[in-house]
Every structure is written in C-alpha cells, then in structure tokens.
Scaffold this motif. Structure first.
Motif, PDB file in Angstrom:
ATOM      1  N   ALA A  11      18.986  43.225 151.057  1.00 43.10           N
ATOM      2  CA  ALA A  11      18.453  42.758 152.343  1.00 43.10           C
ATOM      3  C   ALA A  11      17.860  43.940 153.112  1.00 43.10           C
ATOM      4  O   ALA A  11      17.077  43.749 154.035  1.00 43.10           O
ATOM      5  CB  ALA A  11      19.541  42.075 153.165  1.00 43.10           C
ATOM      6  N   SER A  36       4.379  47.520 159.263  1.00 38.89           N
ATOM      7  CA  SER A  36       5.759  47.083 158.986  1.00 38.89           C
ATOM      8  C   SER A  36       5.961  45.732 159.666  1.00 38.89           C
ATOM      9  O   SER A  36       5.157  45.336 160.513  1.00 38.89           O
ATOM     10  CB  SER A  36       6.788  48.072 159.558  1.00 38.89           C
ATOM     11  OG  SER A  36       6.659  48.135 160.966  1.00 38.89           O
ATOM     12  N   ALA A  37       7.051  45.077 159.297  1.00 38.15           N
ATOM     13  CA  ALA A  37       7.390  43.833 160.003  1.00 38.15           C
ATOM     14  C   ALA A  37       7.829  44.155 161.431  1.00 38.15           C
ATOM     15  O   ALA A  37       7.625  43.362 162.351  1.00 38.15           O
ATOM     16  CB  ALA A  37       8.502  43.101 159.265  1.00 38.15           C
ATOM     17  N   THR A  38       8.426  45.320 161.608  1.00 33.52           N
ATOM     18  CA  THR A  38       8.806  45.755 162.959  1.00 33.52           C
ATOM     19  C   THR A  38       7.574  45.751 163.869  1.00 33.52           C
ATOM     20  O   THR A  38       7.611  45.240 164.992  1.00 33.52           O
ATOM     21  CB  THR A  38       9.411  47.180 162.895  1.00 33.52           C
ATOM     22  OG1 THR A  38      10.614  47.112 162.123  1.00 33.52           O
ATOM     23  CG2 THR A  38       9.703  47.743 164.270  1.00 33.52           C
ATOM     24  N   ASN A  43       6.481  42.186 164.659  1.00 35.77           N
ATOM     25  CA  ASN A  43       7.311  41.553 165.696  1.00 35.77           C
ATOM     26  C   ASN A  43       6.945  42.088 167.079  1.00 35.77           C
ATOM     27  O   ASN A  43       6.875  41.339 168.054  1.00 35.77           O
ATOM     28  CB  ASN A  43       8.798  41.788 165.405  1.00 35.77           C
ATOM     29  CG  ASN A  43       9.288  40.943 164.234  1.00 35.77           C
ATOM     30  OD1 ASN A  43       8.652  39.954 163.868  1.00 35.77           O
ATOM     31  ND2 ASN A  43      10.407  41.311 163.648  1.00 35.77           N
ATOM     32  N   HIS A  66      16.970  40.485 164.768  1.00 36.08           N
ATOM     33  CA  HIS A  66      16.877  41.865 164.272  1.00 36.08           C
ATOM     34  C   HIS A  66      16.445  42.761 165.444  1.00 36.08           C
ATOM     35  O   HIS A  66      15.742  42.294 166.340  1.00 36.08           O
ATOM     36  CB  HIS A  66      15.833  41.886 163.144  1.00 36.08           C
ATOM     37  CG  HIS A  66      15.667  43.212 162.484  1.00 36.08           C
ATOM     38  ND1 HIS A  66      14.748  44.145 162.916  1.00 36.08           N
ATOM     39  CD2 HIS A  66      16.300  43.761 161.420  1.00 36.08           C
ATOM     40  CE1 HIS A  66      14.830  45.213 162.136  1.00 36.08           C
ATOM     41  NE2 HIS A  66      15.755  45.009 161.222  1.00 36.08           N
ATOM     42  N   SER A  73      14.132  44.680 165.835  1.00 42.10           N
ATOM     43  CA  SER A  73      12.679  44.728 166.064  1.00 42.10           C
ATOM     44  C   SER A  73      12.195  43.587 166.953  1.00 42.10           C
ATOM     45  O   SER A  73      11.043  43.593 167.404  1.00 42.10           O
ATOM     46  CB  SER A  73      11.915  44.720 164.731  1.00 42.10           C
ATOM     47  OG  SER A  73      12.278  43.597 163.961  1.00 42.10           O
ATOM     48  N   MET A  88      14.444  33.979 164.802  1.00 40.16           N
ATOM     49  CA  MET A  88      14.298  34.329 163.393  1.00 40.16           C
ATOM     50  C   MET A  88      14.602  33.130 162.485  1.00 40.16           C
ATOM     51  O   MET A  88      15.320  32.206 162.876  1.00 40.16           O
ATOM     52  CB  MET A  88      15.209  35.498 163.037  1.00 40.16           C
ATOM     53  CG  MET A  88      16.675  35.131 162.970  1.00 40.16           C
ATOM     54  SD  MET A  88      17.811  36.547 163.093  1.00 40.16           S
ATOM     55  CE  MET A  88      17.066  37.810 162.113  1.00 40.16           C
ATOM     56  N   ASN A 128      19.385  38.423 158.945  1.00 43.05           N
ATOM     57  CA  ASN A 128      19.563  39.555 158.031  1.00 43.05           C
ATOM     58  C   ASN A 128      21.025  39.968 157.943  1.00 43.05           C
ATOM     59  O   ASN A 128      21.422  40.670 157.024  1.00 43.05           O
ATOM     60  CB  ASN A 128      18.708  40.755 158.474  1.00 43.05           C
ATOM     61  CG  ASN A 128      18.942  41.126 159.918  1.00 43.05           C
ATOM     62  OD1 ASN A 128      18.633  40.334 160.823  1.00 43.05           O
ATOM     63  ND2 ASN A 128      19.487  42.293 160.166  1.00 43.05           N
ATOM     64  N   VAL A 136      11.241  37.485 157.928  1.00 43.29           N
ATOM     65  CA  VAL A 136      11.370  38.564 156.938  1.00 43.29           C
ATOM     66  C   VAL A 136      12.401  38.254 155.850  1.00 43.29           C
ATOM     67  O   VAL A 136      12.178  38.550 154.681  1.00 43.29           O
ATOM     68  CB  VAL A 136      11.700  39.892 157.667  1.00 43.29           C
ATOM     69  CG1 VAL A 136      12.198  40.952 156.695  1.00 43.29           C
ATOM     70  CG2 VAL A 136      10.472  40.390 158.407  1.00 43.29           C
ATOM     71  N   GLN A 137      13.537  37.645 156.222  1.00 46.40           N
ATOM     72  CA  GLN A 137      14.571  37.374 155.207  1.00 46.40           C
ATOM     73  C   GLN A 137      14.447  35.957 154.637  1.00 46.40           C
ATOM     74  O   GLN A 137      15.303  35.521 153.865  1.00 46.40           O
ATOM     75  CB  GLN A 137      15.970  37.562 155.810  1.00 46.40           C
ATOM     76  CG  GLN A 137      16.251  38.976 156.301  1.00 46.40           C
ATOM     77  CD  GLN A 137      16.422  40.005 155.182  1.00 46.40           C
ATOM     78  OE1 GLN A 137      16.509  39.669 153.994  1.00 46.40           O
ATOM     79  NE2 GLN A 137      16.459  41.261 155.551  1.00 46.40           N
ATOM     80  N   SER A 195       7.515  40.766 155.552  1.00 50.29           N
ATOM     81  CA  SER A 195       7.552  42.191 155.200  1.00 50.29           C
ATOM     82  C   SER A 195       7.480  42.332 153.682  1.00 50.29           C
ATOM     83  O   SER A 195       8.192  41.628 152.950  1.00 50.29           O
ATOM     84  CB  SER A 195       8.872  42.789 155.705  1.00 50.29           C
ATOM     85  OG  SER A 195       8.969  44.145 155.346  1.00 50.29           O
ATOM     86  N   HIS A 222       8.399  44.911 151.669  1.00 50.37           N
ATOM     87  CA  HIS A 222       9.449  45.598 150.895  1.00 50.37           C
ATOM     88  C   HIS A 222      10.734  44.784 150.752  1.00 50.37           C
ATOM     89  O   HIS A 222      11.644  45.184 150.033  1.00 50.37           O
ATOM     90  CB  HIS A 222       9.731  46.992 151.462  1.00 50.37           C
ATOM     91  CG  HIS A 222      10.525  47.041 152.726  1.00 50.37           C
ATOM     92  ND1 HIS A 222      11.838  47.441 152.749  1.00 50.37           N
ATOM     93  CD2 HIS A 222      10.192  46.783 154.003  1.00 50.37           C
ATOM     94  CE1 HIS A 222      12.276  47.431 154.000  1.00 50.37           C
ATOM     95  NE2 HIS A 222      11.299  47.022 154.783  1.00 50.37           N
ATOM     96  N   LYS A 223      10.799  43.630 151.417  1.00 51.66           N
ATOM     97  CA  LYS A 223      11.984  42.781 151.232  1.00 51.66           C
ATOM     98  C   LYS A 223      11.801  41.836 150.044  1.00 51.66           C
ATOM     99  O   LYS A 223      12.719  41.148 149.642  1.00 51.66           O
ATOM    100  CB  LYS A 223      12.254  41.950 152.487  1.00 51.66           C
ATOM    101  CG  LYS A 223      12.323  42.745 153.768  1.00 51.66           C
ATOM    102  CD  LYS A 223      13.573  43.589 153.876  1.00 51.66           C
ATOM    103  CE  LYS A 223      13.610  44.263 155.246  1.00 51.66           C
ATOM    104  NZ  LYS A 223      14.808  45.025 155.474  1.00 51.66           N
TER     105      LYS A 223
HETATM  106  N1  PLP Z   1      13.244  41.460 160.650  1.00 49.04           N
HETATM  107  C1  PLP Z   1      14.300  41.273 159.824  1.00 49.04           C
HETATM  108  C2  PLP Z   1      15.043  39.991 159.868  1.00 49.04           C
HETATM  109  C3  PLP Z   1      14.671  42.286 158.946  1.00 49.04           C
HETATM  110  O1  PLP Z   1      15.714  42.098 158.121  1.00 49.04           O
HETATM  111  C4  PLP Z   1      13.931  43.494 158.940  1.00 49.04           C
HETATM  112  C5  PLP Z   1      14.349  44.619 158.083  1.00 49.04           C
HETATM  113  O2  PLP Z   1      15.508  44.945 157.957  1.00 49.04           O
HETATM  114  C6  PLP Z   1      12.836  43.623 159.799  1.00 49.04           C
HETATM  115  C7  PLP Z   1      12.530  42.583 160.645  1.00 49.04           C
HETATM  116  C8  PLP Z   1      12.013  44.869 159.838  1.00 49.04           C
HETATM  117  O3  PLP Z   1      11.231  44.987 158.670  1.00 49.04           O
HETATM  118  P1  PLP Z   1      10.412  46.328 158.357  1.00 49.04           P
HETATM  119  O4  PLP Z   1      11.353  47.229 157.635  1.00 49.04           O
HETATM  120  O5  PLP Z   1       9.251  45.905 157.500  1.00 49.04           O
HETATM  121  O6  PLP Z   1       9.963  46.886 159.662  1.00 49.04           O
END
Ligand code: PLP
Length: 376
Positions: free
Chosen positions: A6, A67-69, A72, A94, A96, A141, A145, A174-175, A195, A197-198
């Motif tokens: 995760a 990034s997903a961050t 968001n 999360h 972010s 969400m 996560n 993302v998850q 994202s 990389h997940k």
């Molecule tokens: N949102 C959730 C639910 C996540 O689990 C994560 C990563 O842990 C993120 C956002 C952030 O993703 P990124 O690493 O691409 O910024």
C-alpha cells in the motif's frame, strides 16, 4: 518478503521492458516545434486518453501531475474560491487531503471533518447531517490506505448533489483504482485521483480526472503545460508507465483481486490457528489488499524492526506515524490506545504468493512469541 504494497509497488516487468524503446522514440520535449517534439506530445496525449478510458470518464479530461499528492492539492486548492462557503472532508483522509483541509481551515475557511464508523468508512448519518446546502466542496477517499475500508462513493455523491446540485465532489482513488472496479462516470464524481506507483507504475506520477463542468485554477505556475494547470516539462516516460499500469491492472482486475483475496484468506486463517492474540481493524467487506491488525502487547515499531531483521517488510500502521497524525484514523474509528500502539499494516500485491504468506505467518508467530517472552 515485501508486504508493504500500500506504500508502493514494484514496477511491472512488462512495463520496464518497454522503457528503453519508449525513451529512444519519445525523449523529446513535447513543447518542441520540430517533428519529434510533436510526436512526443501526441504520444503523451495518447497515454492521457488511455488513462481517461481506463477510468471510464467519457467526457472529462485528465491532468497529469508529479504525484497523487499533487493531484489532491490541485483538486482542492484549485477549486476553492474566495466565496467558497463550506468544505467537507472525511476524518480518514490521507495527509495529502487532510493536511490541505487543515491548511484551508487555517486560512479561515469553514471546514468540516466527517467522522468514521467503527468499520472505518464515512459515517453516513453524520455525513447527511453535515452535508448542508452551503457545502460547496467535498473530498472523500474511495479506499482507506490504513484499513482498506471502502466508501460507497456513488451513494455519498448522490446525497451531496441532492442537497446542493453545484457541489464539487472530489475522490482520492489511489488505493481503489486498479484494485476494485472504478468507473468515474458511474460514481458521478467531479474529480478522481490516481497514482502510478501504487499499481506497478513508477513513482512521481499522478493523474487527476476532471469532469467537463469543473473549472480549476493552477497551483503550480510556469510554462503553462497541462492546459496551464500543471506547469513543468511533462514526464513522458512516467506517464507511459501509468497508462500501461492502468491497462495491466484493468485487464487483470478480477484475476489479481481473487489472488489477493486468497492471500488474505490464507493469512487470516493462519492467524486464527496461531494462538496469537490480535485485533483486526479491517473487515470482510474491505479491500483484500490491506490488512490492519494489532498484536496485543507488541509495540508496532519494535515488532516491525524485528520482522525486518528476519526479512519481512510490513507497513508502519498508525502508531509509528503518530507524529504525522497517522493514528487519527484508528482513533476516529474508536480503536483503543493500546490497539493503536500495536497496530501494523500488511498489504499485498499480485506478486505475493501463498508460500510467502505461509512463511510470513511462521515468522510472525515466532517473532510475536519472542517479543512477548522478553517483556514478561
Ligand atoms: N492518497 C492515498 C490514499 C495514498 O495511499 C497515497 C499514498 O500513500 C497518496 C494519496 C499519495 O500518493 P503519492 O505517493 O503518489 O503522492
């Protein structure tokens, strides 16, 4: 053995094997006016369209970010206006999303945090009370996560829009995406974050789906790439890994889900037979990819280090990141302090095997017994 999927995943070999060729063909700056630059831009846009297709967002657009961050942040900060009346996020978000909401609160906005049920999903009754006509922005969400709890996003969106038809609804997927069925049109969300990389793409690549009616303001300024919404030279190779990861995850969704569900089943059956004292914070209806669990009497960080010494990598559950507000999620679910202190997260990927899970059970049992024998 890696059971912290995760947090990140290994890039798929099928994707890695294509990178050299993609780099040779499309390393050019997509802003270049020469033919190769234009070809690179076309390739980037093809990847973007593919990603949009895998999200099933027929009429919307996709903004590619670092990034997903960042997605968001863009979704929330980019849609907040001076006259935004109220903002709602869930207590389980999360950082972010959660920390962006805190920042907006500091800036003077009226921000509500919708509590979680004991199962880790948004408490629906609280949501319906807090979702008043003056809420202009919601961010909730899809899958937690921390626990793998799955929010019923379609139901939350439907309720929110029945109260304020102009509310903007963003969802951090993302998850969820690539692990459970996601169709942004069916969910009826205005924005949805994923994202790379997940889901076995590379780190540092996120995509934000944006429905056609949504007008965002940029939060990063510069050369005006991504329609002015995210300046910076585009990461073509990274975006390619996202598009490919989306393709592989979508094509193999059921197969991977069944495989991971069988890993979780094997893990839980083994634990039940182990004689260890544990409390689960992930339930049957959750995503099978994430198991949140407390081994009573074992401090999470110490257990994690002992397991690491034996070649097992697991996630720092809530307790270890308490400084980063990691335990606020289990706390919000009503989990006791002792359980939070001993909380760890085990998360699976398609690459884990049943044999690995059996080995994990053996090592976990020995390690917990060893730990408890030292402190008693
Ligand atoms: N949102 C959730 C639910 C996540 O689990 C994560 C990563 O842990 C993120 C956002 C952030 O993703 P990124 O690493 O691409 O910024």
């Amino acid at each position: 053995m890696f059971f912290d999927n995760a947090s990140t995943t290994k890039i798929d070999d099928e994707i890695i094997n294509q990178l050299s060729q993609i780099n040779n063909e499309y390393f050019y700056n997509p802003g270049g006016l020469y033919r190769s630059g234009r070809k690179s831009k076309d390739f980037l846009n093809k990847c973007r369209e593919d990603i949009k297709g895998f999200l099933n967002g027929e009429d919307g657009s996709v903004v590619l970010c670092g990034s997903a961050t960042e997605c968001n942040n863009l979704a929330i900060l980019g849609s907040v206006k001076k006259n935004t009346r109220k903002i709602l996020v869930s207590a389980g978000e999360h950082p972010s999303v959660y920390n962006v909401a805190l920042e907006l609160k500091n800036r003077g906005y009226d921000v509500g945090f919708v509590p979680l049920s004991s199962k880790g999903v948004v408490d629906y009754d609280s949501f319906t009370k807090m979702m008043t006509e003056d809420v202009d922005l919601v961010s909730i969400m899809h899958v937690s996560n921390e626990t793998g709890a799955i929010n019923n996003i379609a139901r939350l969106v439907e309720y929110a829009k029945s109260v304020n038809e102009n509310v903007i609804f963003h969802c951090d997927g993302v998850q969820a995406f690539g692990k459970i069925d996601v169709n942004v049109d069916d969910l009826n969300v205005d924005m949805y974050t994923i994202s790379a990389h997940k889901i076995h793409g590379c780190k540092g690549v996120g995509a934000l789906y944006v429905a056609p009616n949504i007008k965002l303001k940029p939060i990063v300024f510069g050369g005006g790439q991504e329609g002015g919404l995210r300046s910076g030279t585009e990461n073509i190779l990274g975006v390619f890994t996202l598009a490919e990861a989306c393709r592989l995850a979508t094509q193999n969704l059921n197969k991977n889900y069944d495989h991971v569900a069988s890993l979780k089943k094997c893990f839980l059956e083994g634990l039940n037979l182990s004689g260890l004292k544990f409390v689960l914070h992930s339930f049957g209806e959750n995503s099978p990819y994430i198991v949140s669990i407390s081994f009573m009497g074992c401090r999470a960080e110490t257990l994690l280090n002992m397991l690491d010494d034996k070649g097992v990598m697991i996630g720092n559950g809530s307790a270890c990141s308490s400084k980063n507000s990691g335990n606020r999620i289990l706390e919000n679910m009503g989990v006791s302090k002792q359980e939070i202190e001993s909380n760890i997260r085990i998360s699976f990927s398609k690459y884990n095997t049943i044999d690995e899970v059996k080995e994990l059970l053996k090592i976990l049992k020995n390690t917990v017994v060893e730990y408890l024998s030292k402190i008693t």
